[in-house]
Structure formats: C-alpha cells, structure tokens
Design an enzyme around this catalytic site. Structure first.
Site, mmCIF file in Angstrom:
data_model
loop_
_atom_site.group_PDB
_atom_site.id
_atom_site.type_symbol
_atom_site.label_atom_id
_atom_site.label_comp_id
_atom_site.label_asym_id
_atom_site.label_seq_id
_atom_site.Cartn_x
_atom_site.Cartn_y
_atom_site.Cartn_z
ATOM 1 N N GLY A 16 2.347 -9.052 6.059
ATOM 2 C CA GLY A 16 2.890 -8.392 7.216
ATOM 3 C C GLY A 16 2.298 -6.671 6.937
ATOM 4 N N GLY A 17 2.449 -6.207 8.135
ATOM 5 C CA GLY A 17 2.003 -4.809 7.343
ATOM 6 C C GLY A 17 1.030 -4.004 6.747
ATOM 7 C CG ASP A 18 2.302 -1.021 4.019
ATOM 8 O OD1 ASP A 18 2.634 -1.937 4.779
ATOM 9 O OD2 ASP A 18 1.850 0.131 4.037
ATOM 10 C CD GLU A 19 5.895 -6.545 2.422
ATOM 11 O OE1 GLU A 19 6.293 -7.395 2.000
ATOM 12 O OE2 GLU A 19 6.659 -6.258 3.426
ATOM 13 C CG LEU A 60 -2.173 -1.645 1.609
ATOM 14 C CD1 LEU A 60 -2.889 -0.951 2.532
ATOM 15 C CD2 LEU A 60 -2.628 -0.568 -0.259
#
Lengths: 200, 332
Positions: free
Chosen positions: B235-238, B195
């Site tokens: 993970g995170g925005d991945e 993102l």
C-alpha cells in the site's frame, strides 16, 4: 460458429426443459463455460458436441430437436422479437414463403457476420412450393421445417410439410398450402410494442 | 388530363393528392384518408396541411413554385405527423403531390396503426421498420454483453495478484504466499520497507513524480530479489519482500543496505530531482517462529525501530539499528 446460433440453442433448452437440463447438456458437451454469448464466436466443433449431447440428455433424435428449435423460435414468448422480424416478410403465408429467399441477406443486415445457408423457393403451381436449404449448418433444414410449421399457424394458414435430403448436405422442404386463411392466426402490428423483442 | 386513369395512383402512391387549380383536393390516396382526421376530397389543401419547408407556403401560387423540390409539411389537425412531399404540376393548372413519412415512419405506424398494405409494395418503409427493430435487438444483445464483460473485468481485477502501478505483487498475493509458508512450514524471512521522504516528493512535485519514484523503487526490488522471492507493494509507499528458504542475517543485511543505497539515488522528474530513502525492518523465521502473522508483526516492529532511530537504515527484529546511517539522505 456464431454465438447467436449456440445461444439460441441454449435458450431453447433452458426455456423448454429448464436450466438444470441445460447444465446437463453443457456438461455432457464438455463446455468450459455453460453460457454462450450471442455476440461472440466459438470453435466450430462446439455445435456438433452440443447437438450430440442434447440427443443423449433429451433422449431425442437431432432432427426432432432441430424442428423443436424452429417451432420455439416462432412461438415462444421469449423469442417474440424474432417472430416479429419474420412477420415483416409478408402479409400472408404465401408472401412470407416468397420472402424466405431474402432471409439470409436480411439476417446479415442485422448481424453482419452471421452466415446462414442459402434458401431458395420454387413454386410448382400456386399452392405447391419447394424450399431448397443449402448446406453449411447441419440441421438448418429441420429448423426451417419447425419455423414454417409455426409460421403457418401464426398466419392462420393450413399447410402440409414434408422433407427430403438433396445432394451434399442440401435439404428440400415441400410445402403444400391448403388454405391461407384457415384460422384466425396471431395478431401482428407493424409498430413494436414497448419492451418487445427477446433473444434468439 | 392524363392518359392513365387517376385511380392507379391509389395502389402505387397510397399517399398521393391531386389538386385542382383552385387548390382544392380532388383525390387523395387511401393511407392519407387513414391519417387525416378531416375528409380530404373537396377540402383546400393548405387548410388541411401546413407546408413549412423550404419556407412557409400561404397560397396555391407559392405552393406551385415548390415544384420538383422536397417540401416538408404536417397535418394541421390530429397527431400533426410530419411528412415529406414533392409536387408536380399536372399541366392543367392543378398538381400531383406525393407524400411520405420519411424518418417519422416509426411513430406514424404506431400513431395510426398502419399495416403493410398501407404502404406501396415498392416502399421501403416496412424494410426500415424491420431494420430498426432488428438493430435494436442486436444493440440490446451487444449492450448486455458489454455490461457483463465490464462486470467480469471488475471481478478479475478483484482477483488479481498484481499491483497495477508498479507491477509488483499486491496484498492479496502476499496473503497467498504467506499462506503457502504457513502450510509448508519452511523457513523464510520478511523485509518490511517503508519509503522515507516520499510524502515530500508527492507534495512538492505531484503525484506523477510520486508514481515515477514508486515504479523506480519497484524496479530496484525486482533486481535485488531472487526468482523464488516475492516483492509486494502492500500500500502507498510501503513494500514487503518475502525471502524463501533460510538466509544468513549477514546476507539479508547486505541486501537491505544495497536497497537503501540504490533507492537513495535521485530520480529525475521533469528536470527536477526526486530524492527518497527507505527504512527497513527484517524478521526471519529461524528462531522457531514460523507463524507468518507473527513474523509480519516482528518485521513491522523492526521497521518502526529503524524509523525511530532516524530513518534511512535497516534493523533486525530484536536488535538495535545497524548498517546505513542517515548521513547520505538529503531531504528536500
């Protein structure tokens, strides 16, 4: 089937014959999980599967196994907690016998959903007793037989025990108390020692 | 004097006291003898016991005034066990007092090594001891079970394949899927999605807004993929999407473009708009490469190319950026 009953059977086999034998019994009985939880409920057929597996693995008739369970519950250090609870029933063996009527209610006070067969004591004279064990849990009469035998030793009483089957799964235990203070008996103090109380 | 002999009290009230009008103890029950370090008969009641509730009592007259009410007292010497009691005047100027351990019965039994015969046969003390002991055994069993269940829950979470926030698959599931392709050697494609401007949303509107965006993006991916494809939050925005089977690059490009379009639609959080976009790298296992790890690396490189080219676009491994330009992205 209440987990407490199955768990009791498990720890009896483990403490008496070792974990390896328990694993054999559990496998033979087709248990998915070899460990019972005392506070959970299990399918009713688990109990009969377990008993017949134990008969094969231990090469003993169920009646003898049940009676051993009763003896174990009173005399093994791991179930000292239960022995203490039973000793609260009376100051001598005769008073203990009279407290048996209350046993199912007493256990319900502690484990509300544990339903044990009715127990009813009648005395024929001051030393002759007859304990009627109601139906509902196959083998419970024999377990009580082992419990009475071990409790008599615990109180230091000399007793004779016999059993006969009644109608519809009922069982009668005949208890003859020859002497209440025959031997020393084991010590019992009302105050619990720290760290007491096992499973069972 | 009463009609009944006073001795009967020893059995039915083993913790009773008979007081003279002077306040001296005339008779005391056997259990009290056991717990008092001093001789009781002949002693002054108030010198052996300290009455402190409902109020401190200092003389026989005050003591007599407590008649019929629950008093609380303790022994002045020894273990100073707390006791409960009640006093009744005997009509001769003296009094009868009956005592009990009440809630302190557990410690009293321990401190004085009391036995069943120290309690009246009608006393519930022994039943209470039984209950306390039985209940603690049951509680222990319960607590053990809870601890084990908690352990099992943690273990189950560790084995879980789902990302709890978005409901997409997680990294562990991705490994399993890739492992399957490795063994099956079938063709597949990877889309690595990162993102853009997500950090700004998180920083300005808070993590709750960020979570909302992530769930929104996850829904879009779920819409876009087919049944046999796998969308993963790595993970995170991945994110990563694994497309099974052979797919035309044109089709993959369409999907990537569509994803970016839809991700760029603003999401409303608490009356404010959250705007993000996405950079995408695509790698397909068509060109003889069917090692998943290698393909992952290619997708990652393609993603990096998209980022470098100005974000909000997609890129195939081994080619320049294509498709969406950054024009539509309105950064906050």
């Amino acid at each position: 089937m209440h987990g407490l009953i199955l768990r009791t059977f498990q720890v009896f086999v483990e403490d008496t014959y070792g974990p390896g034998i328990w694993a054999d019994v559990a496998e033979k009985a087709g248990l998915e999980m070899p460990d019972f939880e005392a506070m959970l409920n299990y399918a009713p057929e688990t109990y009969s599967a377990l008993i017949s597996a134990a008969e094969t693995v231990l090469d003993k008739p169920a009646e003898a196994i049940w009676e051993d369970v009763g003896t174990y519950l009173v005399s093994h250090p791991n179930s000292e907690g239960l022995r203490r609870l039973l000793r609260f029933g009376g100051v001598d063996f005769i008073e203990f016998l009279h407290s048996l009527d209350d046993l199912p209610d007493r256990s319900r006070l502690v484990v509300a959903d544990l339903v044990l067969p009715d127990l009813e004591l009648t005395d024929n004279g001051s030393t002759q007793f007859k304990l009627r064990v109601g139906d509902g849990l196959p083998g419970f009469g024999y377990v009580m037989m082992g419990v009475l035998r071990a409790m008599a030793d615990d109180y230091g009483a000399l007793v004779l025990l016999d059993t006969e089957s009644g109608r519809r799964g009922e069982q009668y235990l005949m208890v003859t108390v020859i002497e209440t203070a025959y031997a020393e008996g084991r010590e019992f103090e009302l105050a619990a020692s720290s760290g007491g109380g096992g499973e069972g | 004097m009463s009609i009944l002999p006073e001795e009967i009290l020893h059995l039915i009230c083993p913790m009773h006291l008979l007081l003279e009008p002077s306040g001296h103890i005339r008779q005391a029950g056997p259990t009290l003898h056991k717990i008092s370090p001093e001789p009781l008969e002949g002693a002054l009641f108030l010198e052996v016991f300290e009455v402190f509730r409902p109020r401190a009592v200092t003389c026989m007259k005050q003591l007599m005034q407590t008649e019929g009410r629950k008093i609380r007292l303790r022994l002045r010497g020894g273990v100073r066990t707390q006791l409960y009691g009640v006093l009744v005047a005997d009509g001769q100027g003296g009094a009868v007092i009956n005592l009990s351990f009440g809630i302190h019965v557990m410690s009293a039994v321990r401190d004085y090594a009391l036995t069943s015969s120290d309690f009246a046969p009608t006393d519930l003390a022994v039943e209470m001891l039984y209950l306390v002991e039985a209940k603690s055994a049951a509680m222990d069993a319960s607590r053990n079970l809870n601890t084990r269940l908690q352990g099992a829950m943690v273990a189950a979470e560790e084995r879980a394949y789902t990302d709890t926030l978005t409901g997409l698959r997680n990294r562990r599931a991705l490994d399993a899927v890739l492992e399957r392709f490795k063994r099956g050697r079938g063709p597949f494609s990877l889309m690595h999605i990162d993102l853009d401007f997500f950090k700004q949303v998180n920083d300005t509107l808070g993590h709750a807004a960020g979570d909302l965006v992530l769930r929104h993006v996850a829904r879009i991916m779920t819409d876009v993929i087919r049944k046999d494809d796998t969308a993963v939050r790595v993970g995170g925005d991945e994110f990563l999407i694994v497309f099974g089977g052979s797919m035309q690059p044109e089709r993959l490009g369409e999907i990537a473009g569509d994803l970016i379009d839809r991700i760029e639609q603003p999401v409303s959080y608490d009356g404010r708009e959250c705007r993000v976009s996405a950079s995408i790298g695509i790698a397909t296992a068509g060109g003889g490469i069917d090692n998943p790890d290698e393909l992952l690396e290619q997708a990652d490189m393609a993603l990096y190319a998209s980022k470098r080219a100005g974000r909000a676009q997609f890129c195939f491994f081994g080619e320049g950026p294509a498709g969406e330009g950054p024009t539509k992205v309105a950064s906050k």
